[in-house]
Scaffold this active site. Structure first.
Site, short mmCIF file in Angstrom:
data_model
loop_
_atom_site.label_atom_id
_atom_site.label_comp_id
_atom_site.label_asym_id
_atom_site.label_seq_id
_atom_site.Cartn_x
_atom_site.Cartn_y
_atom_site.Cartn_z
N MET A 93 0.84 -1.20 0.00
CA MET A 93 0.00 0.00 0.00
C MET A 93 0.88 1.25 0.00
O MET A 93 1.69 1.43 0.91
CB MET A 93 -0.89 0.02 1.25
CG MET A 93 -1.91 -1.09 1.31
SD MET A 93 -2.74 -1.15 2.93
CE MET A 93 -1.55 -2.12 3.86
N VAL A 152 1.97 -5.43 7.99
CA VAL A 152 3.40 -5.10 8.11
C VAL A 152 3.56 -3.59 8.04
O VAL A 152 3.14 -2.96 7.07
CB VAL A 152 4.22 -5.77 6.99
CG1 VAL A 152 5.71 -5.46 7.16
CG2 VAL A 152 3.99 -7.29 6.98
N GLY A 182 1.33 4.11 4.50
CA GLY A 182 2.21 3.28 3.68
C GLY A 182 2.65 2.00 4.37
O GLY A 182 3.26 2.05 5.42
N SER A 183 2.36 0.84 3.79
CA SER A 183 2.60 -0.42 4.48
C SER A 183 2.31 -1.59 3.52
O SER A 183 2.18 -1.40 2.32
CB SER A 183 1.69 -0.51 5.71
OG SER A 183 0.38 -0.11 5.37
N ARG A 184 2.15 -2.82 4.08
CA ARG A 184 1.80 -3.97 3.25
C ARG A 184 1.05 -4.98 4.09
O ARG A 184 1.08 -4.95 5.32
CB ARG A 184 3.05 -4.61 2.64
CG ARG A 184 3.90 -5.39 3.60
CD ARG A 184 5.22 -5.80 2.99
NE ARG A 184 5.20 -7.07 2.30
CZ ARG A 184 6.18 -7.48 1.49
NH1 ARG A 184 7.23 -6.70 1.26
NH2 ARG A 184 6.12 -8.66 0.91
#
Length: 216
Positions: A93, A152, A182-184
């Site tokens: 993301m 994450v 912002g991440s995943r």
């Protein structure tokens, strides 16, 4: 469509209120042009914390995307949270994606584990094992198959929010967490799951089918 959450995520209300008040005060005291950068930041905060409803596919064996973003991993590897070999699909993301996280399958939560860690770029493979993360292991109600969802944290995102716990029953498309800025999300599936996405593909939370589970 019944989506019992505000269109602007509650997680963003304090940020949005702060940005709006500061922009308004600067606008009133110094004028529009001085306040313009602050209004732009306010609009960015507004779009970042949007949380729109999404259509949910009816295919019973579909595994739905847990987040908006771009596919960065489709591979077979170990699922360290369920101690098994698995098919791993990762969604990255960026700061312009919706950051609300949604459940991929119907089932019961077997385990929720939080791991402190680093904050390297979530687009990198090592983020899965080195970064701060939170794992939710779900056993499907229909056939007992296990799906693991791992939030994450990224280079900018340093705040993982998870709203479920072991023993709870979850439904596909249900909102279960949020990661800021912002991440995943890593998804671990049974080895015989059939991926429906490829690396680089853009996906939408609870609308895009990541994979199909083999009927047991």
């Amino acid at each position: 469509m019944n989506y019992p959450h505000p269109l602007i995520a509650r997680e963003g209300w304090p940020f949005l209120a702060g940005a709006f008040v500061i922009s308004l005060l600067v606008h009133a005291s110094a004028g529009f042009w001085w306040a313009l950068p602050l209004w732009i930041i306010t609009v960015f905060v507004l779009q970042f914390f949007r949380d729109p409803p999404r259509p949910i596919p009816s295919a019973p064996n579909a595994v739905l995307a847990p987040a908006d973003g771009r596919i960065v991993v489709v591979e077979k590897t170990m699922d360290p949270y369920a101690n098994r070999e698995a098919l791993k699909i990762s969604v990255f993301m960026n700061v312009f994606n919706v950051h609300s996280n949604r459940v991929s399958v119907d089932g019961a939560v077997e385990k929720v584990e939080y791991f402190p860690g680093k904050f390297v770029n979530a687009d990198l493979d090592k983020a899965s094992t080195e970064n701060e993360r939170n794992a939710v292991v779900i056993r499907r109600a229909a056939d007992g198959q296990v799906v693991t969802l791992v939030q994450v944290a990224g280079l900018v995102a340093r705040r993982i929010l998870c709203y479920t716990k072991a023993g709870e029953n979850l439904s596909r498309g249900q909102r279960y967490g949020f990661i800021r800025f912002g991440s995943r999300v890593d998804v671990y599936l049974p080895l015989d799951a059939r991926p429906r996405v490829t690396i680089g593909e853009k996906v939408s939370a609870s609308s895009t089918i990541l994979a199909e589970l083999d009927v047991k």
